[in-house]
Scaffold this motif. Structure first.
Motif, PDB file in Angstrom:
ATOM      1  N   UNK A  52      -5.406  10.946  12.368  1.00  0.00           N
ATOM      2  CA  UNK A  52      -4.730   9.844  13.103  1.00  0.00           C
ATOM      3  C   UNK A  52      -5.337   8.523  13.206  1.00  0.00           C
ATOM      4  N   UNK A  53      -6.685   8.719  13.566  1.00  0.00           N
ATOM      5  CA  UNK A  53      -7.531   7.186  13.366  1.00  0.00           C
ATOM      6  C   UNK A  53      -7.480   6.655  11.976  1.00  0.00           C
ATOM      7  N   UNK A  54      -7.451   7.397  10.947  1.00  0.00           N
ATOM      8  CA  UNK A  54      -7.542   7.061   9.447  1.00  0.00           C
ATOM      9  C   UNK A  54      -6.181   6.455   9.274  1.00  0.00           C
ATOM     10  N   UNK A  55      -5.072   7.025   9.699  1.00  0.00           N
ATOM     11  CA  UNK A  55      -3.935   6.657   9.578  1.00  0.00           C
ATOM     12  C   UNK A  55      -3.576   5.086  10.025  1.00  0.00           C
ATOM     13  N   UNK A 106       0.850  -1.288  -0.052  1.00  0.00           N
ATOM     14  CA  UNK A 106      -0.040   0.014   0.058  1.00  0.00           C
ATOM     15  C   UNK A 106       1.059   1.306   0.061  1.00  0.00           C
ATOM     16  N   UNK A 107       0.658   2.236  -1.018  1.00  0.00           N
ATOM     17  CA  UNK A 107       1.264   3.110  -0.874  1.00  0.00           C
ATOM     18  C   UNK A 107       0.338   4.600  -1.126  1.00  0.00           C
ATOM     19  N   UNK A 146      -2.957   1.741   7.769  1.00  0.00           N
ATOM     20  CA  UNK A 146      -1.623   0.841   8.297  1.00  0.00           C
ATOM     21  C   UNK A 146      -2.255  -0.452   8.576  1.00  0.00           C
ATOM     22  N   UNK A 147      -3.238  -0.687   9.295  1.00  0.00           N
ATOM     23  CA  UNK A 147      -3.961  -1.983   9.593  1.00  0.00           C
ATOM     24  C   UNK A 147      -4.350  -2.865   8.307  1.00  0.00           C
ATOM     25  N   UNK A 148      -4.889  -1.882   7.256  1.00  0.00           N
ATOM     26  CA  UNK A 148      -5.135  -2.453   5.951  1.00  0.00           C
ATOM     27  C   UNK A 148      -3.990  -2.874   5.280  1.00  0.00           C
ATOM     28  N   UNK A 149      -2.783  -2.202   5.439  1.00  0.00           N
ATOM     29  CA  UNK A 149      -1.602  -2.652   4.795  1.00  0.00           C
ATOM     30  C   UNK A 149      -1.090  -3.816   5.101  1.00  0.00           C
ATOM     31  N   UNK A 157       5.378   4.180   0.494  1.00  0.00           N
ATOM     32  CA  UNK A 157       4.794   3.035   1.072  1.00  0.00           C
ATOM     33  C   UNK A 157       4.439   3.241   2.383  1.00  0.00           C
ATOM     34  N   UNK A 158       3.161   2.676   2.697  1.00  0.00           N
ATOM     35  CA  UNK A 158       2.683   3.107   3.983  1.00  0.00           C
ATOM     36  C   UNK A 158       3.162   1.814   4.930  1.00  0.00           C
ATOM     37  N   UNK A 159       3.590   1.848   5.998  1.00  0.00           N
ATOM     38  CA  UNK A 159       4.128   1.098   6.798  1.00  0.00           C
ATOM     39  C   UNK A 159       3.025   0.233   7.551  1.00  0.00           C
ATOM     40  N   UNK A 160       3.210  -0.896   7.451  1.00  0.00           N
ATOM     41  CA  UNK A 160       1.712  -1.770   8.057  1.00  0.00           C
ATOM     42  C   UNK A 160       2.028  -1.923   9.721  1.00  0.00           C
TER      43      UNK A 160
END
Length: 217
Positions: free
Chosen positions: A94-97, A67-68, A101-104, A211-214
């Protein structure tokens, strides 16, 4: 116009409501789409725009986040076509982040598959989780048809499409499978800085793609 957020404050000055649009940004993978769309077909990439950033899913060889995030409507390697407002959510950045990250952690780069798990499957999943709505069917129609008839999309097209995002090294199917298996077998799925840079295209290394860190439990 971008997906603007509005914030209401309570008497203590704290955020009470933060509303933001959830927008689907659609891109053409090829100029041929200009002709194919008249027949209800097309090869598209899509990203989800929330809180001023766009999130997509791309392929690479590692068991780590695929995820990026990019600036909205400017994903490198694709031709921007249109934006579709999917709905609105009340969720602080912050909640969306934490959510993304969970989705990633569910969308590793080495699990990308053009027919069963591509960028449009990702945006459809995220849209459903956030708004309870699916993305328009035409965005991923070719993948659904390909699932019904695996011979519909030649292997060369599948490889070309995957290569639009993080770089792939040319190799045979057996060599690629062996490479992924070897990486997966490592005790840690973390990737170091040099490896992370190797996942990115030249445009991405310059800062256009991150890239989003998972999330790790």
């Amino acid at each position: 116009m971008g997906a603007e957020s509005s914030t209401s404050m309570n008497s203590d000055g704290n955020n009470k409501n933060i509303e933001t649009q959830v927008v689907l940004n659609v891109y053409d993978l090829t100029p041929i789409n200009n002709y194919m769309v008249w027949f209800g077909f097309g090869i598209f990439h899509s990203g989800i725009e929330v809180h001023g950033k766009e999130y997509g899913f791309g392929a690479h060889d590692f068991p780590a986040s695929g995820v990026f995030e990019v600036e909205p409507r400017s994903c490198p390697g694709f031709i921007y076509r249109s934006s579709i407002v999917l709905g609105h959510i009340t969720m602080p950045p912050t909640e969306f982040r934490t959510f993304i990250e969970n989705a990633a952690s569910e969308y590793h780069g080495d699990t990308y598959h053009l027919i069963s798990k591509n960028c449009n499957h990702f945006t459809d999943d995220i849209s459903w989780r956030l708004t309870g709505k699916h993305i328009p069917g035409w965005v991923n129609r070719l993948a659904r048809l390909g699932a019904l008839c695996s011979c519909l999309l030649p292997e060369s097209l599948q490889v070309t499409t995957v290569k639009q995002m993080p770089e792939y090294h040319d190799c045979s199917e057996e060599e690629c499978t062996e490479s992924v298996s070897t990486t997966t077998a490592r005790e840690s799925t973390e990737i170091d800085d040099d490896q992370e840079k190797s996942l990115l295209s030249p445009l991405a290394v310059s800062g256009d793609v991150t890239f989003v860190k998972e999330a790790h439990s």
